[in-house]
Write a protein that holds these residues in place. Structure first.
Motif, PDB file in Angstrom:
ATOM      1  N   GLU A  23       0.823  -1.208   0.000  1.00 20.02           N
ATOM      2  CA  GLU A  23       0.000   0.000   0.000  1.00 20.02           C
ATOM      3  C   GLU A  23       0.862   1.266   0.000  1.00 20.02           C
ATOM      4  O   GLU A  23       0.352   2.355   0.256  1.00 20.02           O
ATOM      5  CB  GLU A  23      -0.910   0.011   1.223  1.00 20.02           C
ATOM      6  CG  GLU A  23      -1.851  -1.157   1.295  1.00 20.02           C
ATOM      7  CD  GLU A  23      -2.615  -1.192   2.604  1.00 20.02           C
ATOM      8  OE1 GLU A  23      -2.750  -0.124   3.242  1.00 20.02           O
ATOM      9  OE2 GLU A  23      -3.063  -2.267   2.991  1.00 20.02           O
ATOM     10  N   ASN A  24       2.167   1.102  -0.232  1.00 20.11           N
ATOM     11  CA  ASN A  24       3.127   2.212  -0.278  1.00 20.11           C
ATOM     12  C   ASN A  24       3.344   2.837   1.098  1.00 20.11           C
ATOM     13  O   ASN A  24       3.558   4.039   1.212  1.00 20.11           O
ATOM     14  CB  ASN A  24       2.691   3.258  -1.301  1.00 20.11           C
ATOM     15  CG  ASN A  24       3.846   3.798  -2.092  1.00 20.11           C
ATOM     16  OD1 ASN A  24       4.926   3.234  -2.081  1.00 20.11           O
ATOM     17  ND2 ASN A  24       3.633   4.902  -2.771  1.00 20.11           N
ATOM     18  N   ASP A  52       4.208  11.530   1.576  1.00 19.12           N
ATOM     19  CA  ASP A  52       2.865  12.083   1.539  1.00 19.12           C
ATOM     20  C   ASP A  52       2.313  12.290   2.947  1.00 19.12           C
ATOM     21  O   ASP A  52       1.755  13.339   3.251  1.00 19.12           O
ATOM     22  CB  ASP A  52       1.944  11.144   0.749  1.00 19.12           C
ATOM     23  CG  ASP A  52       0.574  11.729   0.534  1.00 19.12           C
ATOM     24  OD1 ASP A  52       0.472  12.959   0.383  1.00 19.12           O
ATOM     25  OD2 ASP A  52      -0.410  10.963   0.522  1.00 19.12           O
ATOM     26  N   THR A  82       3.821   7.118   4.587  1.00 21.32           N
ATOM     27  CA  THR A  82       3.174   6.882   3.302  1.00 21.32           C
ATOM     28  C   THR A  82       3.877   7.729   2.256  1.00 21.32           C
ATOM     29  O   THR A  82       4.021   8.943   2.431  1.00 21.32           O
ATOM     30  CB  THR A  82       1.684   7.268   3.369  1.00 21.32           C
ATOM     31  OG1 THR A  82       1.070   6.558   4.438  1.00 21.32           O
ATOM     32  CG2 THR A  82       0.982   6.917   2.064  1.00 21.32           C
ATOM     33  N   LYS A  84       4.419   9.217  -1.748  1.00 23.70           N
ATOM     34  CA  LYS A  84       3.595   9.667  -2.867  1.00 23.70           C
ATOM     35  C   LYS A  84       3.546   8.568  -3.925  1.00 23.70           C
ATOM     36  O   LYS A  84       4.374   7.660  -3.954  1.00 23.70           O
ATOM     37  CB  LYS A  84       4.154  10.960  -3.448  1.00 23.70           C
ATOM     38  CG  LYS A  84       4.078  12.106  -2.469  1.00 23.70           C
ATOM     39  CD  LYS A  84       4.147  13.422  -3.163  1.00 23.70           C
ATOM     40  CE  LYS A  84       4.158  14.523  -2.121  1.00 23.70           C
ATOM     41  NZ  LYS A  84       2.951  15.247  -2.012  1.00 23.70           N
ATOM     42  N   GLU A  85       2.554   8.646  -4.780  1.00 23.95           N
ATOM     43  CA  GLU A  85       2.321   7.633  -5.809  1.00 23.95           C
ATOM     44  C   GLU A  85       3.550   7.461  -6.701  1.00 23.95           C
ATOM     45  O   GLU A  85       4.147   8.436  -7.137  1.00 23.95           O
ATOM     46  CB  GLU A  85       1.127   8.061  -6.674  1.00 23.95           C
ATOM     47  CG  GLU A  85       0.483   6.930  -7.420  1.00 23.95           C
ATOM     48  CD  GLU A  85      -0.148   5.904  -6.516  1.00 23.95           C
ATOM     49  OE1 GLU A  85      -0.057   4.711  -6.846  1.00 23.95           O
ATOM     50  OE2 GLU A  85      -0.727   6.283  -5.489  1.00 23.95           O
ATOM     51  N   GLY A  86       3.947   6.215  -6.934  1.00 21.70           N
ATOM     52  CA  GLY A  86       5.081   5.923  -7.801  1.00 21.70           C
ATOM     53  C   GLY A  86       6.431   5.896  -7.101  1.00 21.70           C
ATOM     54  O   GLY A  86       7.426   5.559  -7.714  1.00 21.70           O
ATOM     55  N   GLN A  87       6.490   6.243  -5.821  1.00 22.46           N
ATOM     56  CA  GLN A  87       7.741   6.247  -5.063  1.00 22.46           C
ATOM     57  C   GLN A  87       7.916   4.907  -4.351  1.00 22.46           C
ATOM     58  O   GLN A  87       6.937   4.297  -3.918  1.00 22.46           O
ATOM     59  CB  GLN A  87       7.723   7.368  -4.030  1.00 22.46           C
ATOM     60  CG  GLN A  87       7.559   8.745  -4.604  1.00 22.46           C
ATOM     61  CD  GLN A  87       8.856   9.278  -5.147  1.00 22.46           C
ATOM     62  OE1 GLN A  87       9.897   9.165  -4.522  1.00 22.46           O
ATOM     63  NE2 GLN A  87       8.798   9.868  -6.323  1.00 22.46           N
ATOM     64  N   LYS A  88       9.155   4.436  -4.233  1.00 19.11           N
ATOM     65  CA  LYS A  88       9.460   3.194  -3.512  1.00 19.11           C
ATOM     66  C   LYS A  88      10.793   3.340  -2.786  1.00 19.11           C
ATOM     67  O   LYS A  88      11.643   4.101  -3.201  1.00 19.11           O
ATOM     68  CB  LYS A  88       9.552   2.011  -4.480  1.00 19.11           C
ATOM     69  CG  LYS A  88       8.249   1.617  -5.079  1.00 19.11           C
ATOM     70  CD  LYS A  88       8.363   0.336  -5.851  1.00 19.11           C
ATOM     71  CE  LYS A  88       6.979   0.032  -6.404  1.00 19.11           C
ATOM     72  NZ  LYS A  88       6.816  -1.334  -6.773  1.00 19.11           N
TER      73      LYS A  88
END
Length: 95
Positions: A23-24, A52, A82, A84-88
């Motif tokens: 879920e990041n 985020d 958490t 942001k979208e696309g970060q790992k």
């Protein structure tokens, strides 16, 4: 500002925290005196990602018995970060 390596002590590698990676969300043990802003800056600096949201919780130590004596595990502070979208974070990829 404190050194980011003093704020982020270690990652939490449990079955539940590894489920949150999908879920990041990444879980770390952090310094008891660190606030959410310091945790955010430390994670962004150490892992080169954009954060985020940061959620923190204090976990009280448990009473443990070793032979005939009682002791207590130390209190600790956990942070669920958490991204942001696309970060790992690559640290958690091979676990």
């Amino acid at each position: 500002m404190k050194n980011p390596r003093d704020i982020i002590k270690k990652p939490v590698v449990t079955e539940k925290s590894m489920g949150l990676v999908e879920e990041n969300k990444y879980t770390f043990i952090v310094d008891m005196g660190a606030n959410k802003i310091e945790i955010r800056q430390a994670v962004e600096e150490l892992f080169n990602v954009k954060v985020d949201k940061v959620r923190t919780m204090r976990v009280k130590g448990k009473l443990k018995r070793v032979r005939n004596r009682w002791g207590k595990t130390p209190d600790r502070k956990k942070a669920i970060v958490t991204l942001k979208e696309g970060q790992k974070i690559q640290l958690f990829e091979g676990v």
